[in-house]
Write an enzyme that holds these catalytic residues in place. Structure first.
Site, PDB file in Angstrom:
ATOM      1  N   ASN A  63       0.859  -1.182   0.000  1.00 57.10           N
ATOM      2  CA  ASN A  63       0.000   0.000   0.000  1.00 57.10           C
ATOM      3  C   ASN A  63       0.899   1.237   0.000  1.00 57.10           C
ATOM      4  OD1 ASN A  63      -1.697   2.113   0.638  1.00 57.10           O
ATOM      5  ND2 ASN A  63      -2.791   1.011   2.257  1.00 57.10           N
TER       6      ASN A  63
ATOM      7  N   ARG B 129      -2.702  -1.819  -3.322  1.00 60.75           N
ATOM      8  CA  ARG B 129      -3.655  -0.713  -3.340  1.00 60.75           C
ATOM      9  C   ARG B 129      -3.272   0.224  -4.479  1.00 60.75           C
ATOM     10  NH1 ARG B 129      -3.484   4.652  -0.047  1.00 60.75           N
ATOM     11  NH2 ARG B 129      -5.343   5.638  -0.884  1.00 60.75           N
TER      12      ARG B 129
ATOM     13  N   HIS C  66     -10.354   7.018  -1.606  1.00 57.88           N
ATOM     14  CA  HIS C  66     -10.532   6.430  -0.262  1.00 57.88           C
ATOM     15  C   HIS C  66     -11.547   5.291  -0.292  1.00 57.88           C
ATOM     16  CE1 HIS C  66      -9.136  10.453   1.697  1.00 57.88           C
ATOM     17  NE2 HIS C  66      -8.140   9.592   1.701  1.00 57.88           N
TER      18      HIS C  66
ATOM     19  N   ARG D 258      -4.234  20.179   0.300  1.00 55.46           N
ATOM     20  CA  ARG D 258      -4.964  20.301  -0.965  1.00 55.46           C
ATOM     21  C   ARG D 258      -6.091  21.320  -0.859  1.00 55.46           C
ATOM     22  NH1 ARG D 258      -5.771  13.843  -1.097  1.00 55.46           N
ATOM     23  NH2 ARG D 258      -3.579  13.292  -1.005  1.00 55.46           N
TER      24      ARG D 258
ATOM     25  N   GLU E  96      -8.325  -1.142   5.841  1.00 59.51           N
ATOM     26  CA  GLU E  96      -8.102  -1.219   4.388  1.00 59.51           C
ATOM     27  C   GLU E  96      -7.338  -2.479   3.983  1.00 59.51           C
ATOM     28  OE1 GLU E  96      -6.614   2.820   4.880  1.00 59.51           O
ATOM     29  OE2 GLU E  96      -7.583   3.312   2.985  1.00 59.51           O
TER      30      GLU E  96
END
Ligand code: AMP
Length: 398
Positions: free
Chosen positions: A10, A91, A179, A235, A384
């Site tokens: 990941n 991922r 996500h 961001r 995850e």
């Protein structure tokens, strides 16, 4: 039933996380986890922990490039201390318009996904590099890609279609949403009683929020790139396109190279904006909270913008869902920042969202709404890697 060691890889923009799970029937047992972090900085870290959390590796190596970083991981995984995986799950943030399903990785598939690097420019190059290396260093072991966009595949066209000329839509420009593996893992954890009208806020250094109807994604805040949607650590989130044009014209005064100008704009919008840009101090919520305590007005404004925007999105998602049964907070801020949760929910009583301050005073999984709150509010950490293992086991059986 034999045990199936599955490796999960990941990567983030400056880190590679990895974990090993043993899968026997429906049981998943974590064997180890580790990370190399701080790639390209002077703050390189490399650690591996066993299933009990005991540190097996704890180093501060120089990590000038992702190649150096991944070699550390590859050498450790081949050291004989960890079981050889029977399958590997990667991922991937975005595979582009043609790769939307989790599937077996081939060299051709990697080339296809690489064509859409511009859709997740901070994440895709390192993930692509690791996939190519992984096929090379684990010959004969099936590698599978698990996409963050996969959960969002159920969004209706009215949500995914961007208001742009059709020639750009034909190039794959649309809302993808990110996500997704985190959102899937929250829905998975809520089974078998997934509320019909659910909003999940994944608030980490990158932040997004998703409306989920009957377990399926209806709408999400991130768009073509993870820069869209909520204001987050570095961001902008959604912003008047005129602001980006203004900044681009300012940059263009210093260079005639259009690609260099676009790259500079990318850095401004993705790495220098958000909580960091507004506060002029930090993208880290813990540091911002300390600064607020010390009376820093810009830190206060940055965090107010963050929580205010999230409350607005919750309101619009309640309208889209036609009501709300449950709100879930996840991600580093969602799980740990008590004040953010309180501030986001403070004006949402009219939507049936009422926190219990004592219950909210927790870090980690909990129900934090008041007993008589019409909407249940919960904190649930994402899982995850476990989700990726589940996809890998399913795909192995196909
Ligand atoms: P993530 O990207 O999910 O790892 O989340 C990172 C964000 O979570 C950063 O802004 C951290 O400051 C924030 N965070 C982590 N732990 C805490 C904490 N105990 N209190 C407040 N914020 C936290």
């Amino acid at each position: 039933m034999p045990s199936l060691p599955v490796l999960v890889l990941n990567s983030g923009s400056s880190s590679i996380k990895f974990s090993g799970y043993e899968a026997v029937n429906g049981q998943r047992t974590k064997l180890f986890e580790g990370a190399v972090d701080g790639i390209g900085t002077d703050l390189g870290q490399f650690w591996i922990k066993d299933a009990d959390g005991k540190k097996l590796v704890d180093q501060n190596p120089a990590l000038p490039t992702r190649a150096v970083a991944f070699k550390l991981v590859a050498d450790a995984l081949h050291s004989g201390k960890f079981p050889m995986p029977v399958a590997i799950g990667h991922r991937m943030v975005c595979g582009g318009p043609t790769v939307q399903k989790n599937q077996l990785i081939t060299p051709e598939l990697i080339d296809e996904m690489e064509r859409y690097t511009a859709f997740a420019p901070l994440h895709t190059p390192i993930a692509i590099y690791i996939m190519r290396e992984s096929l090379h260093i684990f010959p004969g072991v099936p590698n599978f890609v698990c996409l963050d966009t996969y959960f969002h595949r159920t969004m209706p066209e009215v949500v995914t279609h961007m208001p742009i000329p059709d020639e750009y839509a034909a190039m794959g420009v649309r809302r993808y949403g990110y996500h997704g593996i985190s959102y899937e893992s929250i829905v998975h954890q809520l089974q078998p009683s997934v509320p019909g009208k659910l909003i999940v806020a994944h608030l980490g250094n990158g932040a997004s929020i998703t409306a989920i109807r009957n377990g399926q994604c209806l709408d999400t805040s991130m768009g073509l790139t993870p820069t869209g949607g909520l204001i987050s650590g570095t961001r902008t989130g959604d912003i008047d396109p005129g602001v980006l044009l203004f900044i681009l014209r300012k940059i263009a005064e210093t260079t005639s190279d259009a690609t260099a100008a676009a790259d500079k704009l990318e850095v401004v919008a993705s790495k220098k904006a958000g909580l960091l840009g507004v506060s002029g101090l930090s993208n880290d919520m813990r540091e911002l909270r300390e600064a607020i305590q010390a009376g820093n007005a810009k830190a206060r404004l940055a965090v107010d913008k963050f929580t205010w925007t999230i409350a607005k999105w919750i309101g619009s998602f309640v309208a889209e869902l036609g009501g709300l049964d449950m709100l879930v907070f996840t991600g580093g801020i969602g799980e740990n920042d008590i004040a953010s949760r309180a501030e986001i929910c403070s004006g949402l009583g009219a939507l049936g969202i009422v926190l219990d301050p004592a219950r909210n005073n927790v870090r980690g999984p909990a129900i934090i709404s008041a007993k008589d709150s019409p909407v249940t509010v919960r904190v649930i950490p994402p899982a995850e890697d476990l989700m990726i293992v589940n996809h890998v086991i399913r795909l192995l059986g196909e």
